[in-house]
Design an enzyme around this catalytic site. Structure first.
Site, PDB file in Angstrom:
ATOM      1  N   LYS A 131     -10.153  -1.451  -2.244  1.00 33.39           N
ATOM      2  CA  LYS A 131      -9.521  -1.957  -1.023  1.00 33.39           C
ATOM      3  C   LYS A 131     -10.641  -2.214  -0.038  1.00 33.39           C
ATOM      4  O   LYS A 131     -11.796  -1.882  -0.305  1.00 33.39           O
ATOM      5  CB  LYS A 131      -8.535  -0.931  -0.459  1.00 33.39           C
ATOM      6  CG  LYS A 131      -9.127   0.491  -0.333  1.00 33.39           C
ATOM      7  CD  LYS A 131      -8.121   1.499   0.214  1.00 33.39           C
ATOM      8  CE  LYS A 131      -7.160   2.036  -0.802  1.00 33.39           C
ATOM      9  NZ  LYS A 131      -5.772   1.646  -0.592  1.00 33.39           N
TER      10      LYS A 131
ATOM     11  N   THR B 263      -0.673  -2.371  -0.267  1.00 28.71           N
ATOM     12  CA  THR B 263      -0.027  -3.142  -1.329  1.00 28.71           C
ATOM     13  C   THR B 263      -0.756  -2.919  -2.649  1.00 28.71           C
ATOM     14  O   THR B 263      -0.161  -3.051  -3.716  1.00 28.71           O
ATOM     15  CB  THR B 263      -0.032  -4.649  -0.985  1.00 28.71           C
ATOM     16  OG1 THR B 263      -1.312  -4.999  -0.467  1.00 28.71           O
ATOM     17  CG2 THR B 263       1.042  -4.974   0.037  1.00 28.71           C
TER      18      THR B 263
ATOM     19  N   LYS C  78       0.401  -2.343  -6.812  1.00 29.72           N
ATOM     20  CA  LYS C  78      -0.165  -3.032  -7.979  1.00 29.72           C
ATOM     21  C   LYS C  78      -0.602  -2.012  -9.026  1.00 29.72           C
ATOM     22  O   LYS C  78      -0.415  -2.218 -10.229  1.00 29.72           O
ATOM     23  CB  LYS C  78      -1.339  -3.925  -7.547  1.00 29.72           C
ATOM     24  CG  LYS C  78      -0.902  -5.057  -6.610  1.00 29.72           C
ATOM     25  CD  LYS C  78      -2.060  -5.718  -5.856  1.00 29.72           C
ATOM     26  CE  LYS C  78      -1.517  -6.545  -4.685  1.00 29.72           C
ATOM     27  NZ  LYS C  78      -2.569  -7.003  -3.760  1.00 29.72           N
TER      28      LYS C  78
HETATM   29  C1  NTF Z   1      -2.657  -4.674   6.836  1.00 26.06           C
HETATM   30  N1  NTF Z   1      -2.916  -5.026   8.226  1.00 26.06           N
HETATM   31  C2  NTF Z   1      -2.378  -3.182   6.735  1.00 26.06           C
HETATM   32  O1  NTF Z   1      -3.555  -2.470   7.084  1.00 26.06           O
HETATM   33  C3  NTF Z   1      -1.930  -2.798   5.326  1.00 26.06           C
HETATM   34  O2  NTF Z   1      -1.534  -1.456   5.296  1.00 26.06           O
HETATM   35  C4  NTF Z   1      -0.745  -3.676   4.914  1.00 26.06           C
HETATM   36  O3  NTF Z   1      -0.393  -3.426   3.576  1.00 26.06           O
HETATM   37  C5  NTF Z   1      -1.118  -5.147   5.061  1.00 26.06           C
HETATM   38  O4  NTF Z   1      -1.505  -5.411   6.416  1.00 26.06           O
HETATM   39  C6  NTF Z   1       0.038  -6.063   4.723  1.00 26.06           C
HETATM   40  O5  NTF Z   1       1.150  -5.753   5.484  1.00 26.06           O
HETATM   41  C7  NTF Z   1      -3.874  -5.863   8.604  1.00 26.06           C
HETATM   42  O6  NTF Z   1      -4.656  -6.359   7.838  1.00 26.06           O
HETATM   43  C8  NTF Z   1      -3.974  -6.157  10.077  1.00 26.06           C
HETATM   44  F1  NTF Z   1      -4.437  -7.362  10.284  1.00 26.06           F
HETATM   45  F2  NTF Z   1      -2.799  -6.052  10.671  1.00 26.06           F
HETATM   46  F3  NTF Z   1      -4.770  -5.288  10.629  1.00 26.06           F
END
Ligand code: NTF
Length: 819
Positions: free
Chosen positions: A547, A655, A659
């Protein structure tokens, strides 16, 4: 299922023809990259037929449209995915074999279109796949960055960023549409003119600079349904170049400025994940693609509808985080200035057309633009936001008379800043979080005041992922096994995976399942040997954390635990220890110093541990270079253990966790984001949960933090590991290299709170959970059952389910089928 167009012989002929036309070569003379281009064109040919059919059907049915507005679409490679969704993968594979090519090798020629950073951009890509597959009329709207997310090289253990010139050989799946270009205006000033005919003031932007927005369309192929939707990404072009006659030839300075503006806007994706940097160019990017997208949407609407008051019935603009929030003001501008509506009419339409998704509670990610910057770049838009703010404050005052505290906390413009989240909430009809826990935290903490004022706007949409890419394409062995056992209905109805539950105790099924896992581990081991030169044993436990690198995701806790295990093995060589391979993959934002140092630490630990023959290969550490969508597919398929160890409350959803689960990996994690729902689906006994709860974390935070020193002082294992950061163990005697990391945990000098992410507080619980993982893995049948049940219980986490909930509860779209 084999489409007429995919008659093998015809396809082969078309590939040969394309090689000839593109390169003046015979197929024997062409290289792999040229074959990739030729094959892609042949596939695109089929897609375009369906694209046209879809267009016809949409014109006929006039369904409601969702515009998914996003600064990021992390699409990953298209060729393999398109073949999967056309149900032509195997046929094309065979055809190419007959021509002497390996489809996998051809797929590897495609650059990963990396127009996104991480979860947020990849979610957008999964959503487009599900929308097309479910038969909904949807447009993705974004930016055609010339350079996507940087490629990562590891040099001497450090991350080095290399530009990602993904367009250099031409991208075969895009279609330039100059005939739909739009003009976007920046700067200048607003002239107010009284119009006696209407009795109203007209607002005219003057002295501005213009850029032309040119759309490029990419096809989004639905699974086996002939639907092809569109991802429209905008590129910038100088207006002078385009229409010489329309610009003032005398004004050379302006011409040059306009050229430069156009040149820069789409240059590069900002490489920050969960972090706001406040750069002017970023604001330009936001307005650029929003203005073009909204103009195009309104124009399209007007072509087949006479009354703009019907817009909310036919169109929704979904804002993917606050980055596209400009939509609210741009739509107001068009309705007021170009369509001549009253404020009340325009506001009624806007607030029933826009909807906002929140993806993070990280304070550092909140977009707050300085008024100065904003009003200079976008004078008319700023004026409109001022008026929205004035009326919004009036509304607050009506509801809470005399409560200045509410105004201070909720105003859209305050303290010299424009707060984009507040604008998105006030200007739309829906606010959603991305996992149940996250939405609850929004309601109770971050957005409490807004929830109190507009309880009905708030709702949850737990994220999901597409099984077409992350199982059918990424893990063909498991996909075939699943189909052999329960049929192929799961490809479009993932809940059917629950039919696998009856095999959880079946010895033969367990063996087959684990044998597939083993083969996928062999595939990954081969990749690691080729790319890292590290030999790993596919019989060891593959424990994976892939990640973005961020402190809140706590890769640091993972590597500190590896250091602790290594100490244990060295101190007790006789100790029973199941061989483990810790695999990391992560990009750090280019300017995120501590994150980059953490990458160095992981590689430094890898160097020491992997080269210590005395531990008999019991422990291996691998940092996979350049983690991206294409290698992710292979990594998920090969994982035994899924690391989801963020500080509780910080990961909105995650996410990757889904997966891994789909591919039969068992989660070790905190009760954070969607982990909560994963455990709910698979059962406590089939996951390894540890650590502080989100309530506990939030409680500490609201009361000034906690004292990590107590753990350092009272726990010799923790103390040892931390001391190794500053005694040269992993830095060839350099005491300073990792001192910033040491300091961040114990706060000897930085002004932040010490150990902001509760690593020391959770460390022992994590180590204990890892011990449980080891014990569980030794029980072969027991582990096989856990792994199999993870796949069997992952049905909820398809993006098809997520999208259906958006459709039912927010968008209310009409389903379309191609006749
Ligand atoms: C990200 N947010 C979150 O950090 C994750 O936990 C989540 O799975 C994904 O969005 C999708 O919803 C971002 O990248 C941001 F831009 F909001 F900081």
């Amino acid at each position: 299922m084999l489409d007429n167009h995919f008659k093998k012989e015809e396809f082969k002929k078309s590939v040969k023809e394309n090689v000839k036309m593109l390169y003046r070569k015979t197929i024997e003379e062409a290289n792999q990259e040229q074959i990739f281009q030729a094959v892609s064109l042949a596939v695109k040919d089929v897609i375009i037929d369906n694209w046209l059919l879809t267009q016809k059907q949409y014109e006929k049915d006039d369904p409601k449209i969702v515009y998914y507005l996003s600064m990021e679409f992390l699409m990953g490679r298209a060729l393999g995915n398109n073949l999967i969704n056309l149900c032509a993968y195997n046929e094309v594979k065979e055809a190419l074999e007959e021509l002497g090519f390996d489809l996998n090798v051809i797929e590897d020629q495609e650059p990963d279109p990396a127009l996104g950073n991480g979860g947020l951009g990849r979610l957008a890509a999964c959503f487009l796949d599900s929308l097309a597959t479910l038969g909904y009329c949807a447009y993705g709207c974004g930016i055609r960055y010339h350079y996507g997310l940087f490629k990562q090289k590891i040099e001497n253990g450090f991350q080095v960023e290399v530009p990602d010139n993904w367009l250099k050989d031409g991208y075969p799946f895009e279609l330039r549409r100059p005939e739909y270009a739009k003009e976007v205006k920046f700067g200048g000033y607003v002239k107010v003119e009284y119009d006696p005919a209407t009795g109203r003031n007209n607002f005219v932007q003057e002295g501005y600079q213009s850029v032309l927005a040119i759309p490029y369309d990419m096809p989004i192929v639905g699974y086996n349904n002939k639907i092809v939707n569109t991802l429209r990404i905008w590129d910038a072009q100088a207006i002078s170049e385009f229409q010489l006659d329309l610009f003032d030839k005398g004004d050379y300075r302006k011409a040059v400025e306009q050229e430069n503006l156009a040149k820069n806007i789409c240059d590069v994706l900002y490489p920050n994940d969960n972090h706001y940097a406040g750069k002017e160019l970023r604001l330009k990017q936001q307005y650029f693609f929003i203005s073009a997208s909204i103009q195009a949407a309104i124009e399209k609407f007007k072509k087949s509808h006479s009354d703009l008051h019907d817009l909310p019935k036919k169109v929704t603009f979904q804002l993917n985080d606050t980055h596209p929030t400009m939509t609210v003001a741009e739509l107001m501008r068009i309705l007021l200035d170009e369509e001549g509506m009253t404020w009340e009419e325009a506001w009624e339409i806007t607030t029933h057309t826009c909807a906002y998704t929140n993806h993070t509670i990280m304070a550092e990610a909140l977009e707050k633009w300085p008024i100065e910057l904003f009003s200079k770049l976008l004078p008319r838009i700023y004026q409109i936001i001022e008026e929205i703010n004035r009326r919004f404050i009036q509304e607050i005052n009506n509801k809470y008379p005399g409560n200045q505290e509410k105004v201070r906390k909720m105003a859209i413009i305050y303290d010299g800043q424009v707060k984009m989240a507040h604008l998105a909430i006030a200007g739309g009809y829906s606010v959603n979080g991305v996992a149940r826990l996250h939405t609850e935290i929004l309601k109770k903490q971050e957005l409490k005041d807004f929830y109190e004022m507009y309880p009905d706007k708030f709702n949850n949409k737990t994220n999901g992922i597409t099984q077409r890419r992350f199982l059918l394409h990424g893990n063909p062995l498991l996909a075939d096994w699943v189909t052999d056992h329960i049929g192929d209905g799961w490809v479009t109805d993932l809940a059917q995976l629950s039919k696998l539950k009856v095999y959880a105790d079946d010895k033969k099924a367990q063996q087959e399942f684990m044998n597939i896992k083993y083969q996928n581990k062999v595939r990954l081991a081969k990749y690691i040997l080729e790319h890292n030169g590290i030999e790993v044993d596919p019989r060891s436990i593959f424990d994976v954390q892939v990640k973005r690198l961020h402190e809140y995701k706590r890769q640091l806790m993972n590597i500190l635990h590896v250091m602790y295990l290594y100490n244990q093995i060295k101190e007790h060589p006789e100790m029973d220890f199941y061989p483990r391979t810790f695999i990391f993959g992560a990009k750090a934002a280019a300017g995120y110093v501590r994150a980059k140092l953490t990458i160095k630490l992981i590689n430094a630990v890898a160097d020491v541990v992997n080269n210590d023959r005395s531990i008999n290969g019991k422990l291996k550490v691998v940092f996979i270079e350049n983690y991206r969508v294409s290698n992710a597919e292979m990594i998920f398929a090969a994982a035994d253990v899924s690391e989801q160890i963020s500080t509780a409350s910080k990961e909105a959803s995650g996410t990757g966790n889904m997966k891994f689960m789909l591919n039969g990996a068992v989660t070790i994690g905190t009760m954070d984001g969607a982990n909560v729902e994963i455990v709910e689906e698979v059962g406590q006994e089939n996951a390894f949960i540890f650590g502080l709860s989100s309530d506990e974390v939030i409680n500490y935070e609201n009361n000034g933090g906690y004292n990590p020193m107590q753990y350092f002082n009272n726990d010799p294992d923790i103390r040892n590991v931390l001391m190794q950061l500053i005694n040269g163990t992993y830095s060839n005697g350099d005491f300073e290299l990792f001192r910033d990391i040491y300091d961040s945990l114990l706060n000897t000098k930085s002004s932040d709170r010490a150990d902001t992410y509760f690593i020391l507080a959770d460390f022992k619980a994590y180590a204990e959970a890892q011990k449980r993982v080891e014990e569980a893995y030794k029980d072969e049948a027991g582990w096989a059952k856990k792994a199999l049940l993870n796949t069997a219980c992952s049905g909820k986490f398809t993006s098809d389910r997520t999208i259906q909930q958006y459709v039912d509860e927010i968008w209310h779209l009409d389903k379309v089928t191609i006749e």
